[in-house]
Each structure stands twice: as structure tokens, then as C-alpha cells.
Motif scaffolding. Structure first.
Motif, PDB file in Angstrom:
ATOM      1  N   GLY B 113     -60.485 -15.002 104.309  1.00  0.00           N
ATOM      2  CA  GLY B 113     -61.366 -14.660 103.189  1.00  0.00           C
ATOM      3  C   GLY B 113     -62.826 -14.623 103.624  1.00  0.00           C
ATOM      4  N   HIS B 114     -63.229 -15.607 104.426  1.00  0.00           N
ATOM      5  CA  HIS B 114     -64.610 -15.623 104.943  1.00  0.00           C
ATOM      6  C   HIS B 114     -64.874 -14.403 105.808  1.00  0.00           C
ATOM      7  N   LEU B 115     -63.848 -14.027 106.587  1.00  0.00           N
ATOM      8  CA  LEU B 115     -64.003 -12.851 107.445  1.00  0.00           C
ATOM      9  C   LEU B 115     -64.259 -11.609 106.601  1.00  0.00           C
ATOM     10  N   TYR B 116     -63.485 -11.414 105.556  1.00  0.00           N
ATOM     11  CA  TYR B 116     -63.638 -10.216 104.730  1.00  0.00           C
ATOM     12  C   TYR B 116     -64.882 -10.289 103.840  1.00  0.00           C
ATOM     13  N   VAL B 128     -61.532 -14.590  97.006  1.00  0.00           N
ATOM     14  CA  VAL B 128     -60.128 -14.905  97.273  1.00  0.00           C
ATOM     15  C   VAL B 128     -59.610 -15.706  96.082  1.00  0.00           C
ATOM     16  N   CYS B 129     -58.494 -15.274  95.542  1.00  0.00           N
ATOM     17  CA  CYS B 129     -57.928 -15.987  94.396  1.00  0.00           C
ATOM     18  C   CYS B 129     -56.408 -16.038  94.526  1.00  0.00           C
ATOM     19  N   GLU B 130     -55.865 -17.233  94.629  1.00  0.00           N
ATOM     20  CA  GLU B 130     -54.400 -17.412  94.706  1.00  0.00           C
ATOM     21  C   GLU B 130     -53.739 -16.462  95.707  1.00  0.00           C
ATOM     22  N   PHE B 140     -57.304  -6.023  95.182  1.00  0.00           N
ATOM     23  CA  PHE B 140     -57.250  -4.843  96.023  1.00  0.00           C
ATOM     24  C   PHE B 140     -56.551  -5.119  97.351  1.00  0.00           C
ATOM     25  N   GLY B 141     -56.253  -6.413  97.594  1.00  0.00           N
ATOM     26  CA  GLY B 141     -55.573  -6.770  98.843  1.00  0.00           C
ATOM     27  C   GLY B 141     -54.588  -7.885  98.594  1.00  0.00           C
TER      28      GLY B 141
END
Lengths: 154, 256
Positions: B113-116, B128-130, B140-141
Motif C-alpha cells: 500500500g505504501h508503495l502504491y 488501502v481498505c480490507e 480499483f485494485g
């Protein structure tokens, strides 16, 4: 506090050890692999499952993929998978042999792995080829320390 | 400090089943780290998680009528329909590769998540969620994780774009993330193309990965693609399996 006292008395009755953090249990008479499976040997029959430490880290188990009876398994190799809400994790057999029985209850009730990892959550039974394979596995005390070391590593 | 090594494998329209087989092979037989980016897949294909049941997840009669392939993949998680407008990014790492990262599913998802986050860099309110990637309140991902004793794999399918008609093959799943709040599929997802260019997303993802790893680009023609490996879990469901599922599908379907 009351629940902790209950847990201690229950542990004493069941002859299990309690690790004070997270109440993860380790059963004294079993052997353990470093991939967090346990094995119980009776004669040349081995019953295999995953430990309380493993199920705790996996989270809620939603599916268990197991081999069919008659499948040959080899020590240290993957024999199935556990899907939790977080991930799918491989499970490894601590012993070699032929699968003689598969816990079909896990098909409808995969949560047994969470609620009863050492009893109702057993996964497969194996007709063991070489009983000496368990000699390289950990006993309960060593496994407890292994879990602590692993958790403290990060 | 020297960055850990990672092979970067850029693919173009590789069929998704072949990609999944490649990933499974690399996961089980390689001791190196991998980043695989597949820019689309050839044909619309439904991909379910390891425990996916077509009678619960799919409008099986439509799927059979339109001959949509259905795959059950090795990792868990939900069901997606992918096509040439899906971008796939997969990381395969040894458990001790990333310093300070406990190889725990929650932490792996947070790390990616940090990367994206750096990829989007404030665009579209990424979060980022669940286990899902969101722009605003829409997914979207989607992610799925697979863990072995020594390695982990995280693959993501990104919705660059999608066809509404394709979504009609999927039912509203019984198990859905809490944040979905019962929304229909079209109210729950969004198109990445509304926020970032396709090449921009891929380039920025590679740049972000390059800040964590020393990347070695590989090419589609390299020989290891031809390696064979048995016991692959990801597989195509047969017509018989889908027809059997259609028989058991409830009379009243819940469309997404």
C-alpha cells in the motif's frame, strides 16, 4: 482476570502449556515442525494438523484444501493449503507416508481449525514409513521458544 | 545499504492462466525475488479464489452461453473478471527480503500500500481498505496473498477500465468487505484510467519498486518461461463443472 484463572485451570486439566501472551497453547505430547504443524504418533499412524500459533496468525480460516486418501506425502513437502481472510498458506507434512484418512468435517466447518486446532481441527492421518522422522521435530518446550523467537524477530 | 535484488518481468497480454502458472512456478522453484507486470490479458476471463464456488459467485448460465473461461487460482480472495483492460502486478519475495517487514499478510498489504501511495502521489485519494486498493471510496485494485514456509506472493489486478457487460457475469458475493456496504458492483468499483495514464501507472510502479529493490529487467523470450512444473494449483474449470454449477444455481439470482 477470571478468564485467565479459568484458562490456567483448564490448561492444567488438559496437560497443556499456556504461553501468557495471546493464550496460544502447546500440547505436551505432540511433536512440532518449524512450519507450525503438529503431529501425534500412535503406532505407525500419524495425525497432523496446524498449531494454535499458526491458526492465530492466519486469522479466520474459510477453506482447507487437503489431499485425497491414498496420496503419498513426503516429509517437509506441501500437502495442502489453508485459506484465511488474509491469505492462502501452504501446509507441510512433518512425516512421510500414505494418507489414510482426511478430516472431511473441515469441508463444511473450516473454523474447526481455529476453535480446536489440536483436536477437532486435525487435517490428515498418515501411515508412517519411518517413525524416526519425528526425532528431528521439536518437542513442546522447544516449539514454544521457537514461536517466541519468531514473533520477536520483527 | 545495498537494496535487495529483484527480477522485473514485464509482460504484454500474457493469458492470465499462463501468468498464474508462471507465478506459481517462480514461487515454488525460485529463490529469487520477482516483480511481474502483465499489461492486460487476451480474452475476458473470470478468476476465482482457491475456494471459489461457481454456483455461488457466477451467473453460470450466462458464463456457459458466452463461453467465458473460468479459472480457480492458487491464492485466496474474491472473484474478478479480467481482460485487456486489467493491469496485473505481482510481487514474489523471500520472507526475509524486506528489512523490518514481518511476513504477515496484514503487514505485506500495508507495505505494498505504501508503495502504491507513492505511485499515485496524492492523485485520487489512494488508500488501502480490507485488502483492497481504493481511490476515494471505490475499489480499483484487488489483492490476493499466498504464503509458503519461505516466501510470499502478492498479486494485484488493477481495473484500468472495464466493460459493464462483463460485470454482469458476477453475482454479489456472500462474503464482501464491510466497506462495500451492499453496493452493486458498478457502484463499488472505479476505473483507474480516470486518474492516471496507463503507461504512467506502469512506469511509476516500476519507479516505486526501484526505490525498494535493485531491479533486473528480464524479457518475455528468456528461457525460463519454458520450464515445466507439475502440481500447479491454478486451473481452468471444465465445462462439466460449470454445467453442474448451473444446475445448482438458485432460481432467483442476485445480480451485481
Amino acid at each position: 482476570m477470571a478468564s485467565r484463572l479459568w484458562a490456567t485451570r483448564t490448561a492444567s486439566y488438559l496437560r497443556v502449556s499456556l504461553i501468557s501472551r495471546n493464550f496460544a497453547t502447546v500440547v505436551k505430547d505432540l511433536k512440532y515442525a518449524d512450519s507450525h504443524e503438529w503431529v501425534k504418533i500412535v503406532g505407525n499412524s500419524a495425525t497432523i494438523g496446524i498449531t494454535d500459533h499458526a491458526q492465530d496468525h492466519l486469522g479466520d480460516v474459510v477453506y482447507v484444501e487437503l489431499p485425497e486418501a491414498g496420496t503419498e506425502v513426503k516429509k517437509g513437502e506441501n500437502f495442502g493449503a489453508v485459506e484465511s481472510v488474509k491469505a492462502t498458506s501452504d501446509i507441510y507434512t512433518p512425516v512421510s507416508g500414505k494418507v489414510t484418512d482426511v478430516n472431511t468435517k473441515l469441508s463444511d466447518s473450516p473454523s474447526l481449525v481455529n476453535s480446536s486446532p489440536f483436536e477437532d481441527g486435525w487435517m490428515i492421518k498418515v501411515e508412517v514409513k519411518d517413525a524416526k522422522e519425528v526425532d528431528s521435530l521439536m518437542d513442546a518446550d522447544r516449539y514454544s521458544k521457537f514461536c517466541d523467537d519468531e514473533d520477536n524477530k520483527h | 545499504m545495498r537494496l535487495p535484488l529483484m527480477n522485473l518481468f514485464k509482460l504484454n497480454r500474457m493469458p492470465i492462466l499462463r501468468q498464474l502458472h508462471l507465478e506459481e512456478m517462480l514461487m515454488r522453484t525460485s529463490s529469487e525475488n520477482w516483480c511481474i507486470i502483465n499489461d492486460g490479458t487476451i480474452n475476458p476471463t473470470i478468476v476465482m479464489g482457491i475456494s471459489g464456488k461457481p454456483q455461488e459467485l457466477l451467473e453460470t448460465e450466462s458464463v456457459l452461453r458466452d463461453e467465458i473461461p473460468v479459472i480457480r487460482r492458487m491464492s485466496g480472495g474474491g472473484t474478478v473478471i479480467v481482460d485487456q483492460d486489467t493491469i496485473f502486478v505481482t510481487f514474489i519475495c523471500n520472507k526475509d527480503t524486506i528489512p523490518g517487514l514481518k511476513p504477515d499478510p496484514q503487514r505485506i498489504i500495508q507495505w505494498t500500500g505504501h508503495l502504491y501511495e507513492t505511485v499515485f502521489n496524492g492523485i485520487g485519494n489512494f488508500s488501502v481498505c480490507e485488502n483492497d486498493y481504493l481511490l476515494g471510496e471505490r475499489k480499483f485494485g484487488g489483492n490476493a496473498l499466498s504464503i509458503t514456509s519461505k516466501r510470499w506472493l502478492q498479486h494485484t489486478s488493477f481495473l484500468w477500465d472495464y466493460k459493464k457487460s462483463n460485470m454482469s457475469y458476477l453475482k454479489l458475493p456472500q462474503k464482501a468487505p464491510n466497506y462495500r456496504q451492499g453496493r452493486s458492483h458498478l457502484d463499488f468499483i472505479c476505473r483507474m484510467k480516470d486518474y492516471i495514464s496507463r503507461s504512467g501507472f506502469i512506469d511509476e510502479t516500476i519507479r516505486a519498486a526501484g526505490s525498494h529493490f535493485q531491479l533486473t529487467p528480464l524479457h518475455q523470450k528468456d528461457g525460463f518461461l519454458n520450464q515445466q512444473y507439475e502440481h500447479l494449483r491454478s486451473r481452468l474449470l471444465t465445462i462439466d463443472e460449470l454445467e453442474e454449477a448451473a444446475v445448482y444455481t438458485p432460481a432467483v439470482a442476485t445480480r451485481v
